[in-house]
Design an enzyme around this catalytic site. Structure first.
Site: not given
Length: 516
Positions: A81, A155
């Protein structure tokens, strides 16, 4: 929006081995040798005590679970990202979902969209976390196919660390925070081993991605999970956390090639961390500043019109000359300490192009003080003569398919590997010379020698050489944040964006297997 929930993963561990077996696995992975000796974590308390006494992790045998068979070649593109608000603040994010993309992060995602705009994708998997999902939406653009969100792509779970500024984590957790920095594979918090859990989760992601009916897949996720996806794909254990960098909106590519007899596909890391900005820009490696760097520059196309000629000592053709000039321009703002080249014509021509631009760089301002950049030739960088001894038809490697080094006889790859060890020691010696406090060395050679050098940097064996890929005119960057005697960190592999209109596309045509 399509969502995927976590799948069942059975984890078997004993003091000597890690086995990651999906519940449907039935056969070993023939894309790897029977055993790889690498450094990995251990679940045995007695071994941990022994490791503590020795002051280092002991080598383990890591057996990868078999990947599901595929019917046709598949390319998977991983993207991290863009910059988030907590990235900007230096706050530990983990799998929390409170940060969003900054304006810079949105711009990075848009740059990645432009970089991938002409590439064809059949599907897009995304982490459900806002910062990743928003990046995926920007890159995916107006494509009609729905995004597939998968919670296993979130994550790394960092439990009590999440939300803390880094100095707060250090003050509150002390030794635990220090272990997270220097020994993440064995880091324990709240009764969990986050990196070990992440590796198991990444492995389950691969099963879902490979079973999806698609040829070219985009995966948008996060720093740590993308590291784990790359590592588990090519069979590396948890000790490689923070060794394969993933920058904001960095692109990594893995090729999966089916085997004729079925079973797990052959897997090759085509490129690592191709970023929207320059790969040589100042920055940290794994969170640490670095002042020592080796840049591996592959020579351009030769007059044989192949990327990896083994038919003789040929000069570059016009495209190769353009590629070498583009590489020289990329390194323009970098003060190169020395250039070390194979004696082959194409390599030396590339080295000369870099040297001329380096020497002229200081004359671009008002005060012209040209400097001399030494070019050294090392015979150990010349592996073309070894490749020519193969019984294979030399034209077979002209297209550089994924894992092309696997097609050479063992005596050839062994000879390349043994010679590369001598070259690697010479390069470390050059980097260790005390003439400068910080050094950047550019090494120019054939893709085969550079792949072997990366293997030595990662402390691998020759069996891994087929797991990496390099194109003509590419660069790869190795950082040494702990100095030349410390462990190397791979900043990028097979970066080609600097070649402009001659760059290698991220995805390839999927019209047919041969063309793919």
């Amino acid at each position: 929006m399509i969502s995927i929930t976590p799948t069942t993963l059975v984890l078997h561990r004993n003091p000597s081995f890690f086995f990651f077996f999906p519940s449907t696995a039935t056969r070993p992975n023939p894309s790897f040798p029977s055993f790889f000796t690498i450094r990995s974590s251990s679940s045995s308390s007695s071994l941990q005590e022994l490791e503590k006494e020795q002051g280092e992790l002991r080598s383990e045998l890591y057996a990868s679970a078999p990947f599901p068979p595929i019917k046709s070649a598949k390319r998977v593109i991983l993207v991290r990202h863009g910059q988030s608000t907590w990235n900007e603040e230096g706050r530990i994010q983990g799998s929390s979902d409170f940060s969003v993309l900054t304006k810079k992060g949105e711009a990075q995602a848009e740059t990645s969209r432009q970089m991938l705009i002409d590439d064809s994708f059949d599907a897009c998997f995304s982490s459900p976390l806002i910062r990743s999902k928003r990046t995926a939406e920007i890159i995916w653009g107006s494509r009609e196919t729905e995004l597939i969100t998968d919670s296993d792509l979130r994550e790394i779970d960092l439990y009590s660390f999440q939300g803390l500024l880094k100095h707060e984590g250090k003050a509150k957790f002390g030794p635990a925070f220090r272990q997270w920095q220097v020994d993440a594979a064995n880091f324990n918090i709240d009764g969990h081993y986050p990196v070990r859990e992440l590796w198991a989760r990444a492995r389950s992601c691969w099963t879902k991605i490979l079973l999806h009916e698609s040829r070219s897949v985009l995966v948008v996720a996060h720093n740590a999970v993308n590291q784990a996806l790359v590592a588990t794909a090519i069979g590396l254990g948890t000790e490689y956390f923070r060794i394969l960098l993933q920058s904001n909106c960095g692109v990594s590519v893995l090729d999966f090639t089916p085997q004729p007899e079925g079973g797990s596909p052959f897997i090759c890391l085509n490129r690592l961390n191709q970023t929207p900005n320059s790969p040589i820009a100042a920055g940290s490696s794994g969170g640490r500043k670095t002042s020592n760097r080796i840049i591996l520059a592959c020579h351009g196309y030769t007059q044989s019109n192949t990327e990896a000629s083994t038919s003789g000592d040929l000069p570059m053709n016009m495209l190769g000359i353009i590629q070498s000039q583009k590489t020289a321009e990329l390194l323009l703002d970098l003060k190169v300490s020395s250039i070390i080249s194979s004696p082959k014509k194409a390599c030396f021509e590339t080295a000369m192009a870099i040297s001329r631009v380096q020497e002229a760089a200081d004359c671009l301002g008002a005060d012209c003080v040209p400097r001399y950049v030494e070019i050294k030739q090392i015979e150990h960088l010349d592996v073309e003569n070894i490749l020519q001894q193969s019984n294979r038809d030399a034209t077979e490697v002209s297209a550089l398919p994924p894992g092309w080094l696997n097609k050479y006889e063992d005596r050839i790859t062994s000879a390349v590997w043994n010679q590369s060890e001598k070259a690697w020691q010479s390069l470390l010696g050059e980097l260790s010379a005390e003439s400068e406090p910080s050094k950047t060395i550019v090494v120019v050679g054939h893709p085969a020698i550079h792949i072997a050098l990366m293997g030595h940097c990662l402390n691998l064996t020759k069996e891994w050489m087929g797991s990496f890929h390099l194109d003509a005119g590419s660069i790869s960057v190795l950082d040494f944040p702990d100095g030349p005697s410390g462990r190397g960190v791979i900043r990028c592999i097979n970066y080609t964006a600097h070649l402009g209109r001659w760059s290698i596309p991220i995805t390839r045509s999927t019209v047919g297997d041969e063309e793919f």
